[in-house]
Design an enzyme around this catalytic site. Structure first.
Site, PDB file in Angstrom:
ATOM      1  N   ASP A  39      -9.699  -4.279  -0.377  1.00 53.18           N
ATOM      2  CA  ASP A  39      -8.447  -3.563  -0.149  1.00 53.18           C
ATOM      3  C   ASP A  39      -8.705  -2.195   0.463  1.00 53.18           C
ATOM      4  O   ASP A  39      -9.631  -1.484   0.052  1.00 53.18           O
ATOM      5  CB  ASP A  39      -7.722  -3.315  -1.482  1.00 53.18           C
ATOM      6  CG  ASP A  39      -7.133  -4.591  -2.052  1.00 53.18           C
ATOM      7  OD1 ASP A  39      -7.525  -5.683  -1.612  1.00 53.18           O
ATOM      8  OD2 ASP A  39      -6.275  -4.473  -2.940  1.00 53.18           O
ATOM      9  N   LYS A  98       0.960 -15.077   1.613  1.00 54.34           N
ATOM     10  CA  LYS A  98      -0.286 -14.376   1.282  1.00 54.34           C
ATOM     11  C   LYS A  98      -0.739 -14.895  -0.070  1.00 54.34           C
ATOM     12  O   LYS A  98      -0.083 -14.650  -1.086  1.00 54.34           O
ATOM     13  CB  LYS A  98      -0.054 -12.867   1.238  1.00 54.34           C
ATOM     14  CG  LYS A  98      -1.287 -12.062   0.805  1.00 54.34           C
ATOM     15  CD  LYS A  98      -1.038 -10.565   0.923  1.00 54.34           C
ATOM     16  CE  LYS A  98      -2.175  -9.732   0.355  1.00 54.34           C
ATOM     17  NZ  LYS A  98      -1.882  -8.290   0.407  1.00 54.34           N
ATOM     18  N   ASP A 126      -3.359 -15.011  -2.982  1.00 58.33           N
ATOM     19  CA  ASP A 126      -4.317 -14.005  -3.440  1.00 58.33           C
ATOM     20  C   ASP A 126      -5.103 -14.490  -4.664  1.00 58.33           C
ATOM     21  O   ASP A 126      -4.693 -15.405  -5.356  1.00 58.33           O
ATOM     22  CB  ASP A 126      -3.542 -12.727  -3.765  1.00 58.33           C
ATOM     23  CG  ASP A 126      -4.387 -11.478  -3.580  1.00 58.33           C
ATOM     24  OD1 ASP A 126      -5.611 -11.609  -3.382  1.00 58.33           O
ATOM     25  OD2 ASP A 126      -3.826 -10.369  -3.637  1.00 58.33           O
ATOM     26  N   TYR A 137       0.798  -1.229   0.000  1.00 60.84           N
ATOM     27  CA  TYR A 137       0.000   0.000   0.000  1.00 60.84           C
ATOM     28  C   TYR A 137       0.833   1.283   0.000  1.00 60.84           C
ATOM     29  O   TYR A 137       0.286   2.371   0.108  1.00 60.84           O
ATOM     30  CB  TYR A 137      -1.033  -0.026   1.131  1.00 60.84           C
ATOM     31  CG  TYR A 137      -2.020  -1.148   0.901  1.00 60.84           C
ATOM     32  CD1 TYR A 137      -3.116  -0.969   0.063  1.00 60.84           C
ATOM     33  CD2 TYR A 137      -1.815  -2.407   1.459  1.00 60.84           C
ATOM     34  CE1 TYR A 137      -4.000  -2.007  -0.191  1.00 60.84           C
ATOM     35  CE2 TYR A 137      -2.696  -3.451   1.215  1.00 60.84           C
ATOM     36  CZ  TYR A 137      -3.784  -3.250   0.383  1.00 60.84           C
ATOM     37  OH  TYR A 137      -4.651  -4.278   0.124  1.00 60.84           O
ATOM     38  N   ASP A 144       2.864  -8.133  -4.429  1.00 61.83           N
ATOM     39  CA  ASP A 144       2.876  -8.123  -5.895  1.00 61.83           C
ATOM     40  C   ASP A 144       3.946  -7.166  -6.438  1.00 61.83           C
ATOM     41  O   ASP A 144       4.099  -6.062  -5.920  1.00 61.83           O
ATOM     42  CB  ASP A 144       1.473  -7.666  -6.333  1.00 61.83           C
ATOM     43  CG  ASP A 144       1.245  -7.776  -7.826  1.00 61.83           C
ATOM     44  OD1 ASP A 144       2.147  -8.230  -8.534  1.00 61.83           O
ATOM     45  OD2 ASP A 144       0.137  -7.399  -8.258  1.00 61.83           O
ATOM     46  N   CYS A 197      -6.678 -14.686   0.563  1.00 54.69           N
ATOM     47  CA  CYS A 197      -7.068 -13.335   0.138  1.00 54.69           C
ATOM     48  C   CYS A 197      -7.837 -13.464  -1.164  1.00 54.69           C
ATOM     49  O   CYS A 197      -7.500 -14.307  -1.994  1.00 54.69           O
ATOM     50  CB  CYS A 197      -5.808 -12.472  -0.029  1.00 54.69           C
ATOM     51  SG  CYS A 197      -6.145 -10.738  -0.361  1.00 54.69           S
ATOM     52  N   ARG A 205      -8.201 -12.645   4.761  1.00 57.16           N
ATOM     53  CA  ARG A 205      -8.615 -11.268   4.486  1.00 57.16           C
ATOM     54  C   ARG A 205     -10.125 -11.236   4.529  1.00 57.16           C
ATOM     55  O   ARG A 205     -10.768 -12.030   3.851  1.00 57.16           O
ATOM     56  CB  ARG A 205      -8.127 -10.892   3.099  1.00 57.16           C
ATOM     57  CG  ARG A 205      -7.059  -9.858   3.104  1.00 57.16           C
ATOM     58  CD  ARG A 205      -7.411  -8.534   3.632  1.00 57.16           C
ATOM     59  NE  ARG A 205      -7.931  -7.780   2.537  1.00 57.16           N
ATOM     60  CZ  ARG A 205      -7.177  -7.407   1.514  1.00 57.16           C
ATOM     61  NH1 ARG A 205      -5.892  -7.657   1.472  1.00 57.16           N
ATOM     62  NH2 ARG A 205      -7.712  -6.752   0.537  1.00 57.16           N
TER      63      ARG A 205
HETATM   64  C1  9PG Z   1      -1.689  -7.022  -5.293  1.00 55.73           C
HETATM   65  C2  9PG Z   1      -2.921  -6.738  -4.478  1.00 55.73           C
HETATM   66  C3  9PG Z   1      -2.649  -6.734  -2.968  1.00 55.73           C
HETATM   67  C4  9PG Z   1      -3.954  -6.618  -2.221  1.00 55.73           C
HETATM   68  C5  9PG Z   1      -4.893  -7.723  -2.643  1.00 55.73           C
HETATM   69  C6  9PG Z   1      -5.120  -7.665  -4.138  1.00 55.73           C
HETATM   70  O1  9PG Z   1     -10.107  -6.631  -8.933  1.00 55.73           O
HETATM   71  N1  9PG Z   1      -8.936  -6.252  -8.995  1.00 55.73           N
HETATM   72  O2  9PG Z   1      -8.438  -5.827 -10.069  1.00 55.73           O
HETATM   73  C7  9PG Z   1      -8.127  -6.310  -7.842  1.00 55.73           C
HETATM   74  C8  9PG Z   1      -6.807  -5.905  -7.895  1.00 55.73           C
HETATM   75  C9  9PG Z   1      -6.022  -5.947  -6.774  1.00 55.73           C
HETATM   76  C10 9PG Z   1      -6.551  -6.415  -5.585  1.00 55.73           C
HETATM   77  C11 9PG Z   1      -7.864  -6.803  -5.519  1.00 55.73           C
HETATM   78  C12 9PG Z   1      -8.659  -6.761  -6.636  1.00 55.73           C
HETATM   79  O3  9PG Z   1      -5.776  -6.457  -4.455  1.00 55.73           O
HETATM   80  O4  9PG Z   1      -6.092  -7.671  -1.970  1.00 55.73           O
HETATM   81  O5  9PG Z   1      -3.726  -6.675  -0.831  1.00 55.73           O
HETATM   82  O6  9PG Z   1      -1.981  -7.915  -2.576  1.00 55.73           O
HETATM   83  O7  9PG Z   1      -3.872  -7.742  -4.810  1.00 55.73           O
HETATM   84  O8  9PG Z   1      -1.978  -7.024  -6.649  1.00 55.73           O
END
Ligand code: 9PG
Length: 845
Positions: free
Chosen positions: A456, A393, A395, A247, A281, A437, A452
């Site tokens: 976000d 983590k 995701d 972040y 990421d 996540c 999670r």
């Molecule tokens: C890294 C991030 C972080 C974050 C996660 C996740 O829908 N979307 O396009 C979308 C993009 C990013 C996202 C969630 C949804 O965040 O929750 O903490 O790790 O990926 O890319």
């Protein structure tokens, strides 16, 4: 009260069974029929199916165990099974319910139970499928409200509520449908199976639970207690405090950013007492190539893990293990590994992400119904674990469970996801921390350690109008949405896993969050007692920002410590879409976070202690009462809590040659205690089995568990301070079935040797140890100036500075001799029973 009710509660009325049903068809592609029967225990015929229903009723709650069998001569595709009741006899007319989302980021908050039902999704089935178990609701669900996994519905002034849901463990996806019917409420639970059963074949379904009561939050807590127990939830991980790259640096993160922050965190350990440093990421070659880095991490992942660990932190890594982009190696080498879209014509798109795939944004999904894909995942995570990462983590997990055409169509979607999670768990072992996540919540219970539970956070309050995507605005990154879900899902913490509320951003520069908004995020994170991961560029934080991190860490840890982390109750859960805050109580202690998620000023109140505050838009107030300790006990480990001294015994057996000369150097003051440790223990080649065997032979000092119990019962903070090592402490806690907080050094096994890193060194103190005990006591005293500090120890090396900083000292062995020769007061002891007796005397004075 209705006579036929299967669940009754004096004020809340009863639940009357209405129907049992199944949606089925001749095959997966054919339209489904909804067949119905009576919801009663036994075997009930529904079309070609026989549903086995067993009911365990316990007055105000009931549990259904369900199985479905194909009783016909031909294959039958079973889409879902449903159970329905009418909730009546409570006298209420106006209801609100908790709309609970499918996965981590999906909308979770309360809404009115109106007659319209959930409005149609405005942006198409594919997008709906990212946040719902079903990409389209069955047409007969028009007019119903939809919630996923569970729901609670209630009427506030009447104080009546009903909870319903599926105790998922990766077999099916559970849905709850609700609608008002006169003064009653219709409630139906639907279990989505989507599997073809051969003639005579049967399938067991995850259990369904319903309950009535006066208090919607208590109902959710009990529901989650039962769910966690039934599904073997992993709830015992220690409190997770950490730092994450995302972040602040987002995709731009590079090795220098990370190393700079690791160094800042290492030198500011006392300000930020955290354990985990997690790279997010931005490091990977491509999405899907988790073991290879891009040119922002030119040396690869191994030195990154090494740097994090030698600085004394657990190394954490972000992956999106079930998705790949076209430029990744698995995609190119194994096109057959990818899920196809529901029609089977093209590849399934798991999401659109232009940063990951600049060509057309499409991201594909691995097919976890295939054994070779599961093996690939397992090998990948074995390698990540071997690199030294112990916090994972994971995701974008929902993608594995999206509607698709899979290699084995009869592996249900929830099972596909479960197989992937299980592969990761097998690979990383039982002691690594797995964080889900973007994950459908129920399917992960029993496998992940953390989850999670909201969308976000973002360095701004809301979602900017131009980027709003109709239908999923509430899931898009924003601090407002995160706060809503974090408050609403607080009941899950340490019942289903550790809640991850997402990161704290404490910075006042480089953010669009106002000071009030940053503090409201902090209050929601800290007040719910979940994990605390912060995500700022550490060297850039102002003194005030650092205080916010420190205070929030402290708050979250305190709340997590109340009633085993299960004390938190959401305030105003069914009153507004964003709950009014949380309160946690145990004995005389209360911690509350009163939150105003609205855009105008509101009043918020608490009964006990009586507090009424006026909060401007997006502001919050933390209330703490009865939390100030009068006494705190700090206890040495080796030779004090434990009979033996692990470190010096290891040194004697495995470094017998070097030990005498290094000890002489230490005695002459040529090297510090920590440098002595480095000489003796760092890179020691003792096989892990030898260490394990040795640890199996050590004993707790008599009275050790009693000392912990004595402190727990009196809410006296107890902490082990040790110049020994985390890995040994973890193992021994498990072996002896005791639990304590500790500050100590780090130990890990790498390339066939042991490596060590200091925990809390303090160059300003003459002790020269890896954990300066004086520093730990002084830090505690700064935060709790009213508390009397007790130190218990036996050695003159690491215990002396702690003893000199304490108000009351229990000493034996060389510590006693040293204190006596200095004329310092102390109480002698033989074992920890003596210490308990001494503490009793001290309190009685
Ligand atoms: C890294 C991030 C972080 C974050 C996660 C996740 O829908 N979307 O396009 C979308 C993009 C990013 C996202 C969630 C949804 O965040 O929750 O903490 O790790 O990926 O890319």
């Amino acid at each position: 009260m209705p006579p036929s009710a299967i669940v009754r509660e004096p004020a809340a009325g009863g639940l009357v069974p209405v129907r049992l049903g199944a949606r089925f068809g001749s095959d997966r592609a054919a339209p489904t029929t909804l067949g119905e029967g009576l919801l009663s225990p036994g075997r009930v015929a529904v079309g070609p199916l026989e549903l086995g229903v067993s009911l365990e009723s316990h007055g105000d709650r009931a549990l259904y165990d369900l199985a479905v069998r194909n009783a016909s001569e031909a294959p039958v595709f079973v889409d879902s099974v449903l159970l329905g009741w009418r909730w009546e006899g409570h006298g209420a007319r106006d209801f609100r319910f908790l709309r609970h989302g499918w996965q981590s980021w999906s909308f979770t908050g309360s809404q009115p139970l109106d007659a319209e039902g959930t409005p149609p999704f405005p942006s198409g089935e594919w997008l709906r499928g990212l946040h719902h178990a079903r990409s389209a609701p069955p047409v007969d669900r028009a007019g119903w409200h939809e919630s996923e996994l569970l729901s609670v519905v209630g009427a506030t002034p009447e104080g009546v509520a009903c909870a319903a849901g599926v105790l998922e463990r990766g077999g099916v996806f559970g849905l709850v449908y609700l609608r008002p019917e006169g003064g009653a409420v219709r409630i139906e639970v639907e279990l989505v199976l989507e599997r073809t059963l051969a003639p005579g074949e049967s399938a067991e379904l995850d259990p369904v639970r319903v309950a009535l009561g006066a208090d919607p939050v208590a109902l959710l807590q009990q529901h989650a207690d039962d769910h966690g127990r039934e599904a073997g939830a992993r709830t015992a991980a220690r409190f997770q405090a950490g730092w994450c790259t995302w972040y602040h640096f987002f995709h731009e993160v590079d090795e220098q950013d990370l190393l700079r922050n690791v160094e800042a965190l290492r030198t500011a350990r006392t300000d930020f007492p955290i354990d985990v440093v997690q790279l997010d990421d931005g490091y990977q070659r491509e999405i899907g190539d988790w073991l290879e880095t891009n040119d922002k991490f030119p040396r690869g992942l191994a030195p990154v893990a090494e740097a994090i660990r030698t600085a004394g932190f657990h190394a954490g890594l972000w992956t999106a293990p079930f998705v790949v982009v076209p430029k990744s190696r698995p995609y190119a080498a194994h096109p057959e590994w990818l899920l196809r879209d529901p029609s089977g014509d093209g590849l399934l798109r798991g999401l659109l992400h232009p940063e990951w795939n600049p060509i057309d944004g499409s991201v594909q999904v691995l097919d976890l119904s295939r054994d070779d894909v599961v093996e690939h995942l397992e090998a990948t995570f074995r390698a990540i674990h071997a690199l030294g990462f112990s916090y994972h983590k994971l995701d974008f997990l929902y993608a594995a469970a999206m509607p698709a055409t899979a290699h084995d169509p009869d592996v249900p979607r929830a099972v596909r996801l479960r197989r992937g999670l299980e592969a990761v768990r097998r690979a990383v072992g039982e002691s690594d921390f797995m964080l889900g996540c973007g994950c459908p919540l129920g399917a992960a219970v029993g496998i992940v350690d953390g989850m999670r539970i909201g969308p976000d956070v973002a360095p701004k309050w809301g979602v900017d109008a131009p980027v709003v995507i109709p239908g999923i605005e509430a899931t898009q990154p924003s601090t407002r949405s995160a706060v809503r879900s974090v408050l609403a899902r607080a009941f899950m913490h340490r019942r289903l896993w550790l809640n991850d509320p997402d990161c704290l951003m404490a910075r006042t520069n480089d953010t669009e969050l106002s000071a009030d908004e940053a503090r409201t995020l902090a209050a929601a994170i800290g007040g719910t007692g979940g994990m605390l991961i912060f995500s700022d560029d550490v060297p850039e934080l102002t003194a005030g920002d650092r205080d916010l991190v420190r205070d929030t860490l402290e708050l979250a840890r305190e709340v997590d410590g109340l009633a085993g982390g299960r004390a938190v109750r959401t305030l105003g859960l069914l009153e507004d879409e964003i709950p009014h805050g949380v309160v946690a109580r145990e004995g005389p202690a209360t911690v509350a976070a009163l939150v105003n998620g609205e855009d105008a000023a509101v009043k918020r109140r608490l009964d006990e202690p009586a507090v009424e505050v006026e909060l401007v838009a997006h502001a919050s107030r933390v209330v703490r009462e009865g939390m100030e300790p009068e006494l705190a006990v700090f206890c040495d480990f080796d030779g004090t809590f434990l009979v033996q001294d692990v470190g010096s015994t290891l040194a004697k057996t495995h470094a017998a040659d070097r030990r005498p000369s290094q000890w002489e150097r230490y005695e002459r003051g040529e090297i510090t205690a920590w440098e002595y440790n480095l000489e003796i223990l760092d890179r020691m080649p003792c096989p892990p089995e030898d260490l394990a065997r040795f640890l199996d032979g050590v004993e707790l000092s008599p009275g050790a568990p009693d000392l912990i119990d004595w402190c727990t019962e009196r809410r006296v903070p107890f902490r082990i301070l040790s110049d020994g090592f985390d890995r040994n402490l973890d193992r021994l806690q498990e072996r002896f079935g005791v639990q304590f907080d500790y500050d100590c050094n780090r130990l890990w096994y790498e390339d066939d040797v042991w490596r060590i890193a200091p925990g809390y060194p303090n160059p300003a103190c003459g002790c020269g140890t890896g954990v300066c005990k004086r520093g730990r006591l002084e830090d505690f005293r700064r935060r709790h100036p009213g508390a009397k500090l007790v130190h218990v120890g036996n050695g003159r090396v690491s215990d002396l500075c702690g003893a000199l900083a304490a108000d009351l000292v229990f000493a034996k062995d060389t510590l006693a001799t040293e204190l006596a020769s200095r004329g310092e007061p102390f109480e002698p002891f033989e074992n920890l029973h003596d210490v308990v007796a001494g503490l009793e005397r001290f309190l009685a004075q």
